[in-house]
Design a protein around this motif. Structure first.
Motif, PDB file in Angstrom:
ATOM      1  N   ALA A 188     -40.363 -19.170  71.600  1.00 50.84           N
ATOM      2  CA  ALA A 188     -40.202 -20.564  71.168  1.00 50.84           C
ATOM      3  C   ALA A 188     -38.797 -20.788  70.618  1.00 50.84           C
ATOM      4  O   ALA A 188     -38.160 -21.801  70.908  1.00 50.84           O
ATOM      5  CB  ALA A 188     -41.249 -20.919  70.114  1.00 50.84           C
ATOM      6  N   PHE A 189     -38.294 -19.823  69.848  1.00 51.29           N
ATOM      7  CA  PHE A 189     -36.942 -19.924  69.310  1.00 51.29           C
ATOM      8  C   PHE A 189     -35.904 -19.869  70.432  1.00 51.29           C
ATOM      9  O   PHE A 189     -34.983 -20.681  70.479  1.00 51.29           O
ATOM     10  CB  PHE A 189     -36.689 -18.794  68.312  1.00 51.29           C
ATOM     11  CG  PHE A 189     -35.271 -18.720  67.836  1.00 51.29           C
ATOM     12  CD1 PHE A 189     -34.784 -19.628  66.908  1.00 51.29           C
ATOM     13  CD2 PHE A 189     -34.419 -17.735  68.310  1.00 51.29           C
ATOM     14  CE1 PHE A 189     -33.475 -19.568  66.461  1.00 51.29           C
ATOM     15  CE2 PHE A 189     -33.104 -17.664  67.876  1.00 51.29           C
ATOM     16  CZ  PHE A 189     -32.635 -18.574  66.948  1.00 51.29           C
ATOM     17  N   ALA A 190     -36.061 -18.938  71.343  1.00 52.01           N
ATOM     18  CA  ALA A 190     -35.102 -18.768  72.436  1.00 52.01           C
ATOM     19  C   ALA A 190     -35.052 -19.992  73.346  1.00 52.01           C
ATOM     20  O   ALA A 190     -34.007 -20.308  73.901  1.00 52.01           O
ATOM     21  CB  ALA A 190     -35.445 -17.521  73.238  1.00 52.01           C
ATOM     22  N   ASN A 191     -36.171 -20.695  73.465  1.00 52.77           N
ATOM     23  CA  ASN A 191     -36.243 -21.860  74.352  1.00 52.77           C
ATOM     24  C   ASN A 191     -36.231 -23.182  73.592  1.00 52.77           C
ATOM     25  O   ASN A 191     -36.586 -24.212  74.143  1.00 52.77           O
ATOM     26  CB  ASN A 191     -37.519 -21.781  75.207  1.00 52.77           C
ATOM     27  CG  ASN A 191     -37.480 -20.583  76.111  1.00 52.77           C
ATOM     28  OD1 ASN A 191     -36.475 -20.294  76.737  1.00 52.77           O
ATOM     29  ND2 ASN A 191     -38.591 -19.859  76.164  1.00 52.77           N
ATOM     30  N   VAL A 222     -41.808 -24.028  63.932  1.00 50.51           N
ATOM     31  CA  VAL A 222     -42.095 -24.058  62.495  1.00 50.51           C
ATOM     32  C   VAL A 222     -42.586 -22.681  62.057  1.00 50.51           C
ATOM     33  O   VAL A 222     -42.151 -22.149  61.033  1.00 50.51           O
ATOM     34  CB  VAL A 222     -43.129 -25.152  62.156  1.00 50.51           C
ATOM     35  CG1 VAL A 222     -43.543 -25.077  60.695  1.00 50.51           C
ATOM     36  CG2 VAL A 222     -42.567 -26.522  62.493  1.00 50.51           C
ATOM     37  N   GLU A 223     -43.468 -22.089  62.847  1.00 51.24           N
ATOM     38  CA  GLU A 223     -43.951 -20.745  62.529  1.00 51.24           C
ATOM     39  C   GLU A 223     -42.814 -19.737  62.550  1.00 51.24           C
ATOM     40  O   GLU A 223     -42.748 -18.844  61.706  1.00 51.24           O
ATOM     41  CB  GLU A 223     -45.040 -20.314  63.515  1.00 51.24           C
ATOM     42  CG  GLU A 223     -46.374 -20.972  63.277  1.00 51.24           C
ATOM     43  CD  GLU A 223     -47.437 -20.407  64.192  1.00 51.24           C
ATOM     44  OE1 GLU A 223     -47.647 -19.178  64.181  1.00 51.24           O
ATOM     45  OE2 GLU A 223     -48.045 -21.205  64.925  1.00 51.24           O
ATOM     46  N   PHE A 224     -41.913 -19.877  63.526  1.00 51.99           N
ATOM     47  CA  PHE A 224     -40.763 -18.979  63.619  1.00 51.99           C
ATOM     48  C   PHE A 224     -39.940 -19.066  62.331  1.00 51.99           C
ATOM     49  O   PHE A 224     -39.570 -18.042  61.750  1.00 51.99           O
ATOM     50  CB  PHE A 224     -39.896 -19.339  64.836  1.00 51.99           C
ATOM     51  CG  PHE A 224     -38.680 -18.467  64.982  1.00 51.99           C
ATOM     52  CD1 PHE A 224     -38.748 -17.266  65.657  1.00 51.99           C
ATOM     53  CD2 PHE A 224     -37.459 -18.857  64.438  1.00 51.99           C
ATOM     54  CE1 PHE A 224     -37.629 -16.449  65.794  1.00 51.99           C
ATOM     55  CE2 PHE A 224     -36.333 -18.062  64.568  1.00 51.99           C
ATOM     56  CZ  PHE A 224     -36.424 -16.855  65.249  1.00 51.99           C
ATOM     57  N   ASP A 225     -39.673 -20.270  61.873  1.00 54.07           N
ATOM     58  CA  ASP A 225     -38.858 -20.457  60.674  1.00 54.07           C
ATOM     59  C   ASP A 225     -39.523 -19.921  59.403  1.00 54.07           C
ATOM     60  O   ASP A 225     -38.836 -19.639  58.424  1.00 54.07           O
ATOM     61  CB  ASP A 225     -38.523 -21.941  60.476  1.00 54.07           C
ATOM     62  CG  ASP A 225     -37.459 -22.439  61.435  1.00 54.07           C
ATOM     63  OD1 ASP A 225     -36.798 -21.617  62.099  1.00 54.07           O
ATOM     64  OD2 ASP A 225     -37.288 -23.666  61.520  1.00 54.07           O
ATOM     65  N   HIS A 226     -40.828 -19.769  59.411  1.00 54.31           N
ATOM     66  CA  HIS A 226     -41.535 -19.242  58.247  1.00 54.31           C
ATOM     67  C   HIS A 226     -41.864 -17.757  58.377  1.00 54.31           C
ATOM     68  O   HIS A 226     -42.259 -17.131  57.392  1.00 54.31           O
ATOM     69  CB  HIS A 226     -42.836 -20.027  58.001  1.00 54.31           C
ATOM     70  CG  HIS A 226     -42.595 -21.389  57.476  1.00 54.31           C
ATOM     71  ND1 HIS A 226     -43.000 -22.522  58.126  1.00 54.31           N
ATOM     72  CD2 HIS A 226     -41.966 -21.816  56.355  1.00 54.31           C
ATOM     73  CE1 HIS A 226     -42.638 -23.579  57.435  1.00 54.31           C
ATOM     74  NE2 HIS A 226     -42.003 -23.181  56.359  1.00 54.31           N
ATOM     75  N   TRP A 227     -41.687 -17.187  59.569  1.00 49.48           N
ATOM     76  CA  TRP A 227     -42.194 -15.837  59.824  1.00 49.48           C
ATOM     77  C   TRP A 227     -41.575 -14.776  58.927  1.00 49.48           C
ATOM     78  O   TRP A 227     -42.298 -13.973  58.333  1.00 49.48           O
ATOM     79  CB  TRP A 227     -42.021 -15.446  61.305  1.00 49.48           C
ATOM     80  CG  TRP A 227     -42.554 -14.080  61.539  1.00 49.48           C
ATOM     81  CD1 TRP A 227     -43.871 -13.733  61.671  1.00 49.48           C
ATOM     82  CD2 TRP A 227     -41.821 -12.860  61.576  1.00 49.48           C
ATOM     83  NE1 TRP A 227     -43.990 -12.375  61.801  1.00 49.48           N
ATOM     84  CE2 TRP A 227     -42.738 -11.819  61.747  1.00 49.48           C
ATOM     85  CE3 TRP A 227     -40.470 -12.551  61.483  1.00 49.48           C
ATOM     86  CZ2 TRP A 227     -42.352 -10.490  61.836  1.00 49.48           C
ATOM     87  CZ3 TRP A 227     -40.076 -11.219  61.563  1.00 49.48           C
ATOM     88  CH2 TRP A 227     -41.017 -10.211  61.740  1.00 49.48           C
TER      89      TRP A 227
END
Length: 148
Positions: free
Chosen positions: A83-86, A97-102
């Protein structure tokens, strides 16, 4: 002063790239881990599990840090990294949002009270949400005394 920030924490989450490897303060951080083996040092990385994250310990060894000083390695889940890469394709993707909180969530799960990382925009919200202190790995307070 530069060690006081870290000395107040017994369990520390470390980013890899631009923090422990190839960052302006990487040597200081690796030396800190070597000098403080009684602390629990975890790698919390946006590297995906295989083989990228597994290579981190060998890369640290190549930089003179015994991988045995690292209590564990946590890798970002592949779907969150994708999700971050794309993100340019779907800027409102819910996994972002999950990536930013992981990292903050993972650091808290491991019992870490601080995260040292260079990607502030991608970790600060998760650190705040999970009550993990954040220090930017490029902060000048670490470099100011590097030559001293």
């Amino acid at each position: 002063m530069r060690t006081t920030i870290l000395d107040n924490h017994k369990t520390i989450a470390w980013d890899v790239d631009e923090t422990l490897i190839n960052g302006p303060n990487s040597r200081f951080f690796r030396d800190y881990i070597r000098r403080n083996p009684e602390k629990a040092h975890y790698l919390v990385t946006f590297r995906t599990p295989r083989p990228w994250a597994e290579e981190a310990l060998e890369q640290l060894r190549a930089h003179g840090l015994n991988p045995g000083l690292i209590a564990g390695v946590s890798s970002v889940p592949v779907d969150l990294f994708a999700a971050f890469a794309n993100r340019h394709d779907e800027p409102d993707h819910p996994l972002l949002v999950e990536f930013d909180h992981w990292k903050g969530m993972e650091a808290a799960r491991l019992g870490c009270t601080i995260l040292i990382d260079d990607m502030e925009d991608s970790v600060i919200r998760g650190c705040h949400r999970h009550s993990v202190a954040f220090i930017h790995s490029h902060h000048e307070c670490f470099a100011m005394n590097e030559a001293a």
